[in-house]
Design a protein around this motif. Structure first.
Motif, mmCIF file in Angstrom:
data_model
loop_
_atom_site.group_PDB
_atom_site.id
_atom_site.type_symbol
_atom_site.label_atom_id
_atom_site.label_comp_id
_atom_site.label_asym_id
_atom_site.label_seq_id
_atom_site.Cartn_x
_atom_site.Cartn_y
_atom_site.Cartn_z
ATOM 1 N N SER A 142 2.966 -8.945 4.974
ATOM 2 C CA SER A 142 2.081 -8.387 5.990
ATOM 3 C C SER A 142 1.516 -9.456 6.913
ATOM 4 O O SER A 142 1.099 -9.161 8.039
ATOM 5 C CB SER A 142 0.918 -7.628 5.328
ATOM 6 O OG SER A 142 0.004 -8.526 4.706
ATOM 7 N N ILE A 281 -6.890 -4.640 9.030
ATOM 8 C CA ILE A 281 -6.278 -3.576 8.227
ATOM 9 C C ILE A 281 -4.898 -3.976 7.719
ATOM 10 O O ILE A 281 -4.535 -3.663 6.572
ATOM 11 C CB ILE A 281 -6.195 -2.275 9.048
ATOM 12 C CG1 ILE A 281 -7.597 -1.746 9.338
ATOM 13 C CG2 ILE A 281 -5.382 -1.217 8.308
ATOM 14 C CD1 ILE A 281 -7.606 -0.534 10.252
ATOM 15 N N CYS A 285 -3.632 -3.540 3.832
ATOM 16 C CA CYS A 285 -2.576 -2.601 3.423
ATOM 17 C C CYS A 285 -1.462 -3.335 2.681
ATOM 18 O O CYS A 285 -0.931 -2.828 1.682
ATOM 19 C CB CYS A 285 -2.010 -1.885 4.650
ATOM 20 S SG CYS A 285 -3.121 -0.680 5.403
ATOM 21 N N SER A 289 -0.444 -2.561 -1.170
ATOM 22 C CA SER A 289 0.894 -2.087 -1.520
ATOM 23 C C SER A 289 1.446 -2.797 -2.751
ATOM 24 O O SER A 289 2.333 -2.273 -3.425
ATOM 25 C CB SER A 289 1.856 -2.283 -0.342
ATOM 26 O OG SER A 289 2.236 -3.641 -0.194
ATOM 27 N N ARG A 294 4.645 0.985 -1.914
ATOM 28 C CA ARG A 294 4.738 0.816 -0.465
ATOM 29 C C ARG A 294 5.127 2.080 0.301
ATOM 30 O O ARG A 294 4.622 2.353 1.376
ATOM 31 C CB ARG A 294 5.765 -0.276 -0.138
ATOM 32 C CG ARG A 294 5.623 -1.534 -0.971
ATOM 33 C CD ARG A 294 6.244 -2.726 -0.306
ATOM 34 N NE ARG A 294 6.582 -3.767 -1.266
ATOM 35 C CZ ARG A 294 5.712 -4.573 -1.848
ATOM 36 N NH1 ARG A 294 4.425 -4.445 -1.568
ATOM 37 N NH2 ARG A 294 6.115 -5.486 -2.715
ATOM 38 N N PHE A 298 1.976 4.239 3.015
ATOM 39 C CA PHE A 298 1.857 3.449 4.237
ATOM 40 C C PHE A 298 2.783 3.893 5.379
ATOM 41 O O PHE A 298 2.283 4.418 6.371
ATOM 42 C CB PHE A 298 2.011 1.970 3.895
ATOM 43 C CG PHE A 298 0.943 1.514 2.936
ATOM 44 C CD1 PHE A 298 -0.350 1.303 3.366
ATOM 45 C CD2 PHE A 298 1.220 1.348 1.588
ATOM 46 C CE1 PHE A 298 -1.358 0.916 2.482
ATOM 47 C CE2 PHE A 298 0.230 0.959 0.694
ATOM 48 C CZ PHE A 298 -1.063 0.748 1.151
ATOM 49 N N GLY A 302 1.190 6.362 8.072
ATOM 50 C CA GLY A 302 1.060 5.783 9.407
ATOM 51 C C GLY A 302 1.827 6.563 10.448
ATOM 52 O O GLY A 302 1.306 6.862 11.531
ATOM 53 N N ILE A 338 -1.582 0.843 9.685
ATOM 54 C CA ILE A 338 -1.119 1.368 8.396
ATOM 55 C C ILE A 338 0.400 1.244 8.299
ATOM 56 O O ILE A 338 0.948 0.860 7.256
ATOM 57 C CB ILE A 338 -1.573 2.827 8.215
ATOM 58 C CG1 ILE A 338 -3.103 2.892 8.145
ATOM 59 C CG2 ILE A 338 -0.956 3.442 6.965
ATOM 60 C CD1 ILE A 338 -3.658 4.297 8.154
ATOM 61 N N GLY A 341 1.386 -2.692 8.168
ATOM 62 C CA GLY A 341 0.995 -3.495 7.024
ATOM 63 C C GLY A 341 2.077 -3.708 5.997
ATOM 64 O O GLY A 341 2.061 -4.699 5.260
ATOM 65 N N VAL A 342 3.064 -2.805 5.949
ATOM 66 C CA VAL A 342 4.011 -2.832 4.833
ATOM 67 C C VAL A 342 5.473 -2.879 5.263
ATOM 68 O O VAL A 342 6.316 -3.357 4.513
ATOM 69 C CB VAL A 342 3.763 -1.603 3.921
ATOM 70 C CG1 VAL A 342 4.802 -1.489 2.839
ATOM 71 C CG2 VAL A 342 2.380 -1.699 3.297
#
Length: 447
Positions: A142, A281, A285, A289, A294, A298, A302, A338, A341-342
């Motif tokens: 991330s 954020i 996230c 995760s 994950r 996410f 998102g 969101i 992040g992953v």
């Protein structure tokens, strides 16, 4: 040192990339001749899009080199090319002084930046994930997007500073060059850091297989397409919401300026607030995760948030007031965070180390060139045609398709650990060979 080299270099890459889109409305009339300011802006955005067109070529040609010779070398070359492009943009005289050489130099700079960006993303993602232990890959992955979000914030902040502190005349004649010059100087710092970083342990483990190391790039690409078609499709879908990211990051202030008459400096300031929240954020996230997985929490949440919110947010933007603009931009950045992040970690975990950069690069860069690079141009065309809400419909339709693909994603986080086998059997299709284990803090994984 290694994580710093990855994140700082990534920050510099994307600061240089975003500042062009943010200031295009300012310098377009100085560099690109046109019958109207709108036509000059479209010419500037077309040149911006050229950098995206070059990116998949770089992704296809250079990504295998990162799998063959190392992530660190390609990352150093990438930040060097981006630095050169930024300095060209900062120093190019206006059209009134050198004629058509001005837009041609801008075109050259964007080609250099496109090649650099096409080499950067997948190499940095792989490098960051491969430097993380099993139970921290989500967090480390991330950080690449946190760095790009911070770069967007810095570019937005710099744009807000120059547009609010300089007179219109000074801004249009020389003030817009300051952010590009700063980016070029920062690039030298990034080049020094990356030239001194260590190679990733996963790459070093992969090249111990001499057969993999010596395989020609065309055969590696062919093997990638044959063994991992599903992973390539999933990677492309994970990248495709970039159409919304680039619209929000580089065109939303201009969109608000063109459709509602908002001051560009106040719109940039409002965007900076939302970006600040995104930078917080995204790593949260990523870290979360590593604990809860994950796929479902996410990318699916998102993307669903984007589908539900984009149209009403742009509709709300038609109302006046700085508070309305902040509400719109913050809401959009939350759902984008969101997703952001992953997805880099998932992409890295879909491929074995021997083809990881090639796999991410091929799918990611084609999608970014097709959807990300054209996003400001298409949004500008909708506005010019008198259909500003078409921007929301376009973004929502693309993200909805991605959301459907996300339902096919395997769970790559939490208790799923990748082996270091670099040549999984063909029978495994697009899936990376897995072993189901319970990771511990002491377990060092080379995904």
């Amino acid at each position: 040192m290694n994580i710093l080299a990855g994140t700082v270099g990534h920050f510099i890459e994307w600061y240089d990339w975003y500042i062009y889109g943010l200031l295009a409305a300012v310098f377009s009339s100085q560099i690109f001749p046109g019958s109207s300011p709108a036509m000059s802006l479209i010419s500037a955005l077309l040149t911006y899009a050229v950098g995206f067109v070059v990116r998949p070529l770089s992704g296809v040609i250079i990504s295998p080199l990162a799998d063959r010779y190392g992530r660190r070398v390609v990352m150093a070359v990438a930040v060097g090319g981006m630095t050169a492009g930024s300095l060209i943009l900062a120093l190019t005289p206006p059209f009134s002084a050198i004629g058509y050489a001005a837009p041609l130099l801008f075109l050259l700079a964007r080609v250099l930046q496109g090649i650099s960006a096409g080499s950067e993303s997948q190499s940095a993602i792989a490098y960051m994930v491969e430097n993380g232990s099993t139970d921290r890959r989500g967090l480390f992955g991330s950080l690449s997007n946190a760095a790009s979000g911070l770069a967007t914030l810095a570019a937005t902040g710099m744009g807000a500073i120059v547009t609010s502190t300089l007179s219109i005349h000074d801004l249009e004649t020389w003030g817009w060059r300051i952010p590009f010059a700063i980016g070029g100087l920062l690039g030298v710092v990034g080049l020094l850091l990356r030239s001194r970083a260590d190679e990733s342990p996963a790459f070093e483990a992969a090249v111990e297989d001499s057969a993999t190391d010596k395989k020609p790039e065309i055969l590696r690409l062919r093997e990638l397409l044959r063994r991992h078609p599903k992973a390539l499709l999933q990677t492309a879908a994970l990248s495709a919401p970039a159409v919304a990211y680039y619209t929000w990051a580089t065109f939303l202030p201009t969109y608000a300026h063109l459709t509602t008459g908002r001051d560009l400096d106040s719109a940039l300031a409002g965007n900076a607030i939302g970006l600040g929240l995104l930078v917080i954020i995204v790593p949260l996230c990523g870290a979360l995760s590593d604990r809860i997985g994950r796929r479902k929490p996410f990318p699916i949440i998102g993307a669903a948030g984007m589908v539900v919110l984009f149209y009403p947010l742009l509709l709300l933007l038609q109302h006046p007031g700085f508070g309305v603009y902040v509400t719109v931009t913050v809401s959009g950045w939350v759902v984008l965070a969101i997703w952001q992040g992953v997805y880099p970690t998932i992409q890295a975990e879909l491929f074995p180390a021997a083809v990881r950069v090639s796999g991410i690069g091929l799918a990611h860069q084609i999608v970014i060139a097709t959807l990300g690079g054209t996003a400001p141009l298409i949004a500008s065309s909708f506005v010019e045609a008198g259909h500003p809400m078409g921007v929301a419909v376009y973004m929502t339709a693309i993200v909805l398709i991605c959301l459907i693909v996300y339902l096919t994603l395997p769970e790559t986080g939490c208790q799923v650990t990748h082996t270091t086998d670099t040549t999984p059997p063909a029978a495994s299709g697009s899936q990376v060979m897995l072993s189901i284990t319970k990771p511990t803090a002491s377990t060092k994984d080379t995904p």
